[in-house]
Design an enzyme around this catalytic site. Structure first.
Site, short mmCIF file in Angstrom:
data_model
loop_
_atom_site.label_atom_id
_atom_site.label_comp_id
_atom_site.label_asym_id
_atom_site.label_seq_id
_atom_site.Cartn_x
_atom_site.Cartn_y
_atom_site.Cartn_z
N LYS A 372 18.16 56.42 60.16
CA LYS A 372 18.26 56.94 58.79
C LYS A 372 17.10 57.89 58.50
CE LYS A 372 16.01 52.73 57.14
NZ LYS A 372 16.21 51.47 56.44
N TYR A 598 -10.20 73.09 47.69
CA TYR A 598 -10.03 72.87 46.25
C TYR A 598 -10.94 71.75 45.79
CZ TYR A 598 -5.64 75.55 46.30
OH TYR A 598 -4.69 76.53 46.40
C1 LIG Z 1 15.76 50.55 57.42
C2 LIG Z 1 16.51 49.39 57.82
C3 LIG Z 1 16.29 48.82 59.09
C4 LIG Z 1 15.23 49.28 60.03
O1 LIG Z 1 13.99 48.85 59.52
P1 LIG Z 1 12.64 48.91 60.36
O2 LIG Z 1 11.72 48.05 59.62
O3 LIG Z 1 12.22 50.33 60.38
O4 LIG Z 1 12.95 48.40 61.70
C5 LIG Z 1 17.12 47.77 59.45
N1 LIG Z 1 18.07 47.29 58.62
C6 LIG Z 1 18.27 47.80 57.38
C7 LIG Z 1 19.33 47.21 56.52
C8 LIG Z 1 17.49 48.85 56.93
O5 LIG Z 1 17.69 49.33 55.72
#
Ligand SMILES: *Cc1c(COP(=O)(O)O)cnc(C)c1O
Length: 702
Positions: A372, A598
């Site tokens: 994702k 800055y």
């Molecule tokens: C993002 C997500 C994961 C992966 O999480 P990590 O901590 O990066 O391994 C797994 N399951 C769900 C439902 C998620 O939303």
């Protein structure tokens, strides 16, 4: 094509050699009868073989499911063939004019017929024949059942047969000769995309749909039998009738059906490593070689021996094709474009992390690669492709649009959408063959109401209270009874798997128990609930003893821990898959007591060499990391970030790296203290990575 089809691969080369034979008559100086029976009969399996391969590997799936990927496969195949056809037309244009297949006086009808059916040079008919055949069969498959398409293709083949090798035999019948004489006005030959190709495409599709036959013992017998009969057919037609053309025989489809089944099973001992395009290139090029060898053969006498002539043409075409493909392969290694700021994805680190994760999960458990948020900033498509190469065949994304992006890039693995999708988009879920999470009971019902069968995983809220339906058996069973939801799995997500204090561990255990209770309940009711998964990265590291079908690995796939608050129970050796690089674009000495950048919160205590690096917070490097001891690396030298990070640039202290030349590559997230830095900032590496900006270019390093 995978190793499993070595027989097919091998025969592609043999078939190419047969086609060259058809155009050179290898046996003519021995006995013309031999050419009739071998070259013009047995070798006629070559082109149908290529058609069947297209049918089997390209259209078989399409005939079962008109999904996006399957259609796209056909589409890109057609575009590839069309391009090649146009190139081949141009390549052979001088010869086409020379031999008179086309001339300045060619009429529109003749020209159109040449382009769509005959080919503008004798062997080029293959290209329009594939294109028209594939288009026709694809179209028919949308209109009717496969057996209907098969029937029509067979009838078309019979019409073609009557205008080909059988013509001399049946033309005595009056209405037949009237029919064909008008047909021949449009199609001088009937072995084309309309009458010839569809049947062989269908035979390929048929074998794909049939799957592997268990019993193939009698197939060799039927192959020999049909081949003998075809030889008799050919002998009869050649000897007793005035044959018009000899591409099509009544028995050829039967020969092909048996031959192809054997080839699918065949595992030749010799492994020939050639490029997949080689046979096609030999096919395109060989007439050129024929012209050359033919010209020389008038001077050199032994070239008049037909077998030698044939072998020379074959070898010449082969060498030319190999040489061309070699050049084409070389050209691709273009030198990289200079970048401003870039993410480099290290394939080797991906391989390493996947194998480390596989070491700590149970042997039967498989990995769902969580990609994702643009694969945590590491390039959605590029990173997913690397995971597929590592044998991960199940990906998870947060949104349907991320999933569609993967499909459009040609990724064929299973894809689970972890987040909410509006039920209005069920058609897309089905069309792109995605797996949707059912995130509440209501969501499930609304998805079902749309009356469109979709693949789902049921998500349970076992205590994190974000997404998922209540773990209440009755309600869960209700979901399994909804007719349009094909529930292939059931999962939950842990809220405190990263922490090992008592409260967190109790919360996690409660979640796991509640999940297992639902699974048991379903099992007791005899419901096949599909695959199971509950652990994400920290679930894997802190609860490695769990034994479900899948784990959903996110951040650890990318080689990072989320933060450094707590050492996980299970140690793991991770390699960051990502290096963020920018350039040292300017160096300047600045006097003591001056402020840099800055604001006035960084004042120099002594004269210092300052460097400017071409990356800023608009590229995703949080401004809050300013003055936090973030180290940048260049040629093994450390440069400490100083002053406030700007939108497009940042400043570094070059005291320990004075002689680093301008325009050098600087690595930004290499610090071994990155997990510490994000922890101090109250965030996670997950956030840092996923926010890396679009302005960064991506380079995947093999
Ligand atoms: C993002 C997500 C994961 C992966 O999480 P990590 O901590 O990066 O391994 C797994 N399951 C769900 C439902 C998620 O939303």
């Amino acid at each position: 094509m995978k190793d499993r089809y070595q027989g097919i691969d091998f025969f592609r080369i043999i078939a190419a050699a047969m086609v060259v034979g058809i155009h050179t008559f290898p046996f003519s100086s021995i006995s013309p009868k031999l050419d009739e029976l071998i070259t013009l009969t047995v070798f006629r399996v070559a082109v149908p073989f290529f058609f069947m391969t297209t049918g089997y590997f390209l259209m078989g799936k399409l005939s079962l499911q008109q999904s996006y990927l399957n259609r796209k496969g056909v589409q890109s195949f057609l575009i590839k063939i069309l391009k090649l056809y146009v190139i081949a037309i141009l390549l052979f244009l001088p010869l086409s004019f020379y031999t008179g297949t086309i001339s300045t006086g060619t009429s529109l009808v003749k020209g159109g017929s040449a382009f769509f059916f005959e080919g503008t040079f004798y062997h080029l008919w293959y290209f329009p024949a594939v294109i028209i055949g594939v288009l026709l069969v694809t179209y028919l498959l949308r209109l009717m059942s496969f057996s209907g398409v098969m029937m029509i293709s067979f009838l078309l083949y019979l019409i073609g047969l009557g205008g080909d090798s059988w013509y001399g035999w049946i033309k005595g019948i009056e209405f037949v000769s009237t029919f064909y004489s008008s047909l021949f006005k449009v199609f001088p030959l009937t072995r084309n995309g309309l009458f010839f190709t569809p049947l062989y495409l269908c035979l390929g599709i048929y074998l794909y749909r049939k799957g592997k036959t268990k019993n193939i013992k009698e197939i060799p017998f039927f192959l020999v039998l049909s081949l003998m009969l075809m030889l008799i057919e050919s002998y009869f037609l050649h000897t007793y009738t005035e044959i018009k053309h000899d591409s099509m025989y009544f028995l050829l489809p039967f020969v092909m059906l048996f031959l192809y089944q054997l080839l699918l099973r065949w595992q030749p001992k010799i492994k020939w490593k050639t490029k997949e395009e080689l046979p096609l290139f030999i096919y395109v090029i060989h007439p050129l070689v024929i012209v050359v060898i033919h010209t020389i053969s008038s001077r050199i006498l032994f070239l008049k021996i037909s077998l030698i002539y044939y072998l020379l043409v074959l070898c010449g075409s082969w060498l030319l094709s190999v040489f061309y493909l070699h050049l084409k392969g070389k050209k691709k290694e273009i030198s990289p474009v200079p970048f401003r700021a870039e993410k480099k994805i290290l394939k080797e680190a991906v391989t390493h992390n996947v194998s480390e994760i596989n070491k700590i999960i149970p042997r039967k458990t498989k990995i769902i690669g969580v990609v994702k948020a643009n694969a945590y900033g590491c390039d959605l498509v590029g990173f997913s492709q690397l995971l597929l190469k590592e044998g991960i065949d199940f990906l998870a994304v947060a949104t349907i649009d991320e999933a569609i992006k993967l499909r459009k890039a040609g990724i064929a693995s299973d894809i689970l959408i972890l987040g909410y999708t509006d039920p209005k988009r069920v058609e897309e879920i089905a069309f792109y063959d995605l797996i949707q999470s059912v995130i509440s009971e209501e969501h499930g019902r609304l998805l079902n109401i749309r009356k469109m069968a979709i693949r789902c995983h049921l998500q349970l809220d076992t205590g994190m209270h974000r997404l998922g339906m209540q773990p209440e058996l009755g309600a869960v069973v209700g979901m399994y009874q909804l007719p349009y939801l094909k529930i292939e799995g059931i999962y939950s997500h842990l809220g405190s798997a990263d922490l090992l204090d008592e409260f967190s561990v109790n919360r996690t255990k409660g979640q796991i128990e509640s999940y297992q209770a639902v699974l048991k309940g379903l099992k007791d009711l005899g419901i096949d609930y599909g695959v199971t998964h509950i652990q994400s990265s920290y679930g894997i590291l802190n609860y490695p003893e769990l034994n479900f079908d899948y784990v959903r690995a996110g951040i650890i796939l990318y080689g990072f821990l989320s933060d450094s608050i707590q050492e996980p129970k299970q140690k793991i050796d991770l390699k960051p898959v990502l290096e963020v690089k920018a350039k040292l674009i300017s160096k300047r000495y600045v006097k003591a007591n001056e402020y840099v950048g800055y604001g006035t919160n960084y004042q120099l205590t002594k004269e210092t060499l300052i460097g400017v690096v071409s990356i800023g917070y608009a590229d995703g490097l949080p401004r809050s990391l300013s003055n936090q001891d973030l180290f940048l690396m260049c040629q093994d030298k450390r440069m400490t970030q100083i002053g406030n990070i700007c939108m497009d640039m940042l400043l570094v202290d070059l005291s320990q790296a004075e002689d680093v030349p301008l325009n050098s590559e600087v690595t930004i997230l290499s610090s071994d203290n990155i997990e510490q830095i994000v922890t101090d900032e109250g965030t996670l590496t997950n956030e840092l990575l996923s926010r890396l900006g679009e302005r960064l270019t991506t380079d995947i390093i093999n």
